[in-house]
Design a protein around this motif. Structure first.
Motif, PDB file in Angstrom:
ATOM      1  N   LYS A 197      -4.161   2.824 -10.546  1.00  0.00           N
ATOM      2  CA  LYS A 197      -5.307   2.152 -11.169  1.00  0.00           C
ATOM      3  C   LYS A 197      -4.847   0.887 -11.892  1.00  0.00           C
TER       4      LYS A 197
ATOM      5  N   PRO B 214      -4.115   0.732  -3.588  1.00  0.00           N
ATOM      6  CA  PRO B 214      -4.881   1.776  -2.898  1.00  0.00           C
ATOM      7  C   PRO B 214      -3.951   2.912  -2.452  1.00  0.00           C
TER       8      PRO B 214
ATOM      9  N   VAL C 125      -9.659   4.428  -4.545  1.00  0.00           N
ATOM     10  CA  VAL C 125      -9.947   3.008  -4.768  1.00  0.00           C
ATOM     11  C   VAL C 125     -10.589   2.760  -6.130  1.00  0.00           C
ATOM     12  N   GLU C 126     -10.664   1.486  -6.493  1.00  0.00           N
ATOM     13  CA  GLU C 126     -11.275   1.111  -7.769  1.00  0.00           C
ATOM     14  C   GLU C 126     -12.775   1.443  -7.772  1.00  0.00           C
TER      15      GLU C 126
ATOM     16  N   ASN D  12      -3.818  -1.587  -9.316  1.00  0.00           N
ATOM     17  CA  ASN D  12      -4.750  -1.699  -8.201  1.00  0.00           C
ATOM     18  C   ASN D  12      -4.084  -1.491  -6.837  1.00  0.00           C
TER      19      ASN D  12
ATOM     20  N   TYR E  43      -3.694   6.144   0.069  1.00  0.00           N
ATOM     21  CA  TYR E  43      -4.315   6.824   1.200  1.00  0.00           C
ATOM     22  C   TYR E  43      -3.709   8.217   1.294  1.00  0.00           C
TER      23      TYR E  43
ATOM     24  N   PRO F 172       0.804  -1.221   0.000  1.00  0.00           N
ATOM     25  CA  PRO F 172       0.000   0.000   0.000  1.00  0.00           C
ATOM     26  C   PRO F 172       0.842   1.280   0.000  1.00  0.00           C
TER      27      PRO F 172
ATOM     28  N   THR G 275     -12.877   7.327  -6.506  1.00  0.00           N
ATOM     29  CA  THR G 275     -12.433   6.255  -7.400  1.00  0.00           C
ATOM     30  C   THR G 275     -11.203   6.715  -8.191  1.00  0.00           C
ATOM     31  N   TYR G 276     -10.449   5.743  -8.675  1.00  0.00           N
ATOM     32  CA  TYR G 276      -9.283   6.059  -9.518  1.00  0.00           C
ATOM     33  C   TYR G 276      -9.706   6.946 -10.679  1.00  0.00           C
TER      34      TYR G 276
ATOM     35  N   LEU H 215      -9.288   7.657   0.807  1.00  0.00           N
ATOM     36  CA  LEU H 215      -8.770   6.462   0.155  1.00  0.00           C
ATOM     37  C   LEU H 215      -9.148   6.482  -1.326  1.00  0.00           C
TER      38      LEU H 215
ATOM     39  N   TYR I  78     -13.860   8.435   0.284  1.00  0.00           N
ATOM     40  CA  TYR I  78     -13.372   7.606  -0.819  1.00  0.00           C
ATOM     41  C   TYR I  78     -13.475   8.381  -2.119  1.00  0.00           C
TER      42      TYR I  78
END
Ligand code: ADP
Ligand code: ASP
Ligand code: MG
Length: 401
Positions: free
Chosen positions: A219, A224, A240-241, A222, A226, A167, A195-196, A238, A193
């Protein structure tokens, strides 16, 4: 072995006190049982100052030599942080890009990471708990130092995390990613959150909270990311996908402005696909980014409009001259003083009417859009620079950002 990558940006290492603060934070992670790869940026405004210095010597500095100069900034912070860590009893060691073999493409000041030698890293992790690595720099095939573009330390961090499949934590002076720049709009909301895809659009469209390329790599592998502050313990964001299912998807997640845009119009082009290809090829060769392309046919001719950043004007002019050598009658015009205002959100995919609300908000502050581009999850509009912040405020109100 539990490994984590942590990146500390320029403001987090701006002074000796802050470097010591970062050392404390890294030590805490080591005490939790982690091996930490720390990526650092240059202290405070160091990179800006080095660029200024170069320009005092040479108005358009040779880019190989510029990279040689800029790469020193990160080396200073890496060495200082390693010293501070050692004083805390942490087994730490600093490295520059040459030592960890961060291989990049050729292009000076805009290189891309090709690979990182994890052999050096694992070898050194045997008897060290923290490896401090210079961000923003690499080495190309010729063995020359390169840099990754402004803000590129984020990319070093994510590339390292991707290589090691661990990470990545990115610490700066803001405690996360907000709906828009919290320094300019204090009422912006922090996102738990993102997304990418959204982060990719936002950062490419001007939000400098992350280097856009770092999100691309995250991305792809994959990883993550932070994002949080190095000055407090507030919960960050975060990247994230996919958003967790319990979270309701907002229609618009964020908004941003990219300043310093020029609108270029090339008029009276013969209708010839080869010419267009030639123009875009020449432009690409010179690493000029063009955006918001529009093509309007009129009386058998073509009128081509697009935007570029102010810094790219000279290179663009050369590209046009080269591509249109021997073509008669064409003209180019440059109109400065524009900004690109964008809204981004994965929710746009499923909610109709977002564009209408966006243009309605612009209309309320007296803006008629000059050029517009859209993707599945973003709408960008070229607006006069002096009205950009006011327009953004109206958009924030409209979409409750
Ligand atoms: P670092 O030097 O640590 O890399 P940067 O200055 O590059 O930090 O990035 C952090 C800055 O990004 C913040 O100070 C903030 O002004 C700016 N920023 C722009 N848009 C956003 C956003 N949507 N959310 C958070 N910060 C943002
Ligand atoms: N020091 C470099 C810059 O100012 C890289 C970075 O901060 O990420 O652009
Ligand atoms: Mg940055």
């Amino acid at each position: 072995m539990r490994i984590v990558v942590q990146k500390y940006g320029g403001s987090s290492v701006a002074t000796p006190e802050r470097i010591k603060n970062v050392a404390q934070r890294v030590k805490r992670k080591v005490d939790e049982g982690y091996k930490v790869l720390v990526v650092v940026s240059a202290m405070g405004k160091t990179t800006d100052n080095l660029i200024k210095l170069a320009r005092e010597v040479s108005p358009k500095p040779d880019t190989r030599e510029l990279d040689m100069l800029l790469a020193t900034g990160e080396q200073i912070s890496a060495a200082l942080l390693a010293m501070a860590l050692k004083d805390l009893g942490v087994r730490a060691k600093s490295f520059n890009a040459f030592q960890v073999r961060i291989r990049t493409t050729e292009e000076h000041t805009a290189a891309r990471i090709v690979d990182i030698d994890d052999g050096v890293i694992f070898e050194n992790l045997k008897d060290h708990d923290v490896l401090v690595v210079t961000g923003f720099q690499g080495v190309n095939e010729k063995g020359d130092l390169t840099t990754l573009g402004r803000g590129g330390s984020d990319t070093t961090a994510v590339a390292l995390a991707a290589k090691l499949k661990v990470p990545c934590e990115i610490y700066s002076d803001v405690d996360g990613i907000y709906t828009c720049d919290p320094r300019i709009h204090p009422n912006a909301k922090k996102l738990k959150y993102i997304t990418y895809d959204e982060a990719l659009e936002l950062t490419a469209l001007g939000a400098k909270v992350l280097h856009s390329r770092s999100v691309e790599i995250a991305k792809k592998y994959n990883i993550p990311i932070y994002c949080a502050s190095s000055f407090n313990e507030e919960e960050g964001t975060l990247v994230v996908e996919r958003l967790p299912e319990w979270l309701e998807e907002p229609v618009v997640t964020g908004a941003t402005i990219s300043h310093g845009q020029i609108k270029v119009t090339v008029s009276y082009l013969p209708k010839d696909a080869n010419l267009l290809t030639a123009i875009f090829n020449e432009v690409a060769k010179r690493l000029v980014n063009i955006d918001m392309i529009s093509l309007v046919p009129s009386n058998g001719d073509l009128f081509l409009s697009f935007t570029i950043l102010e810094d790219h004007r000279e290179d663009l002019e050369k590209a046009l001259q080269e591509a249109l050598k021997g073509v008669e009658g064409w003209k180019s015009s440059y109109q400065g003083g524009f900004a690109k205002l964008s809204i981004v959100g994965v929710g746009m995919r499923t909610s109709p009417g977002v564009a209408a609300r966006f243009f309605e908000a612009l209309k309320r502050v007296g803006i008629t859009p000059e050029l517009v581009t859209t993707s599945e999850i973003k709408i960008s509009c070229l607006v006069p620079e002096e009205k950009a912040e006011e327009a953004l405020k109206e958009v924030i109100k409209e979409f409750e950002l």
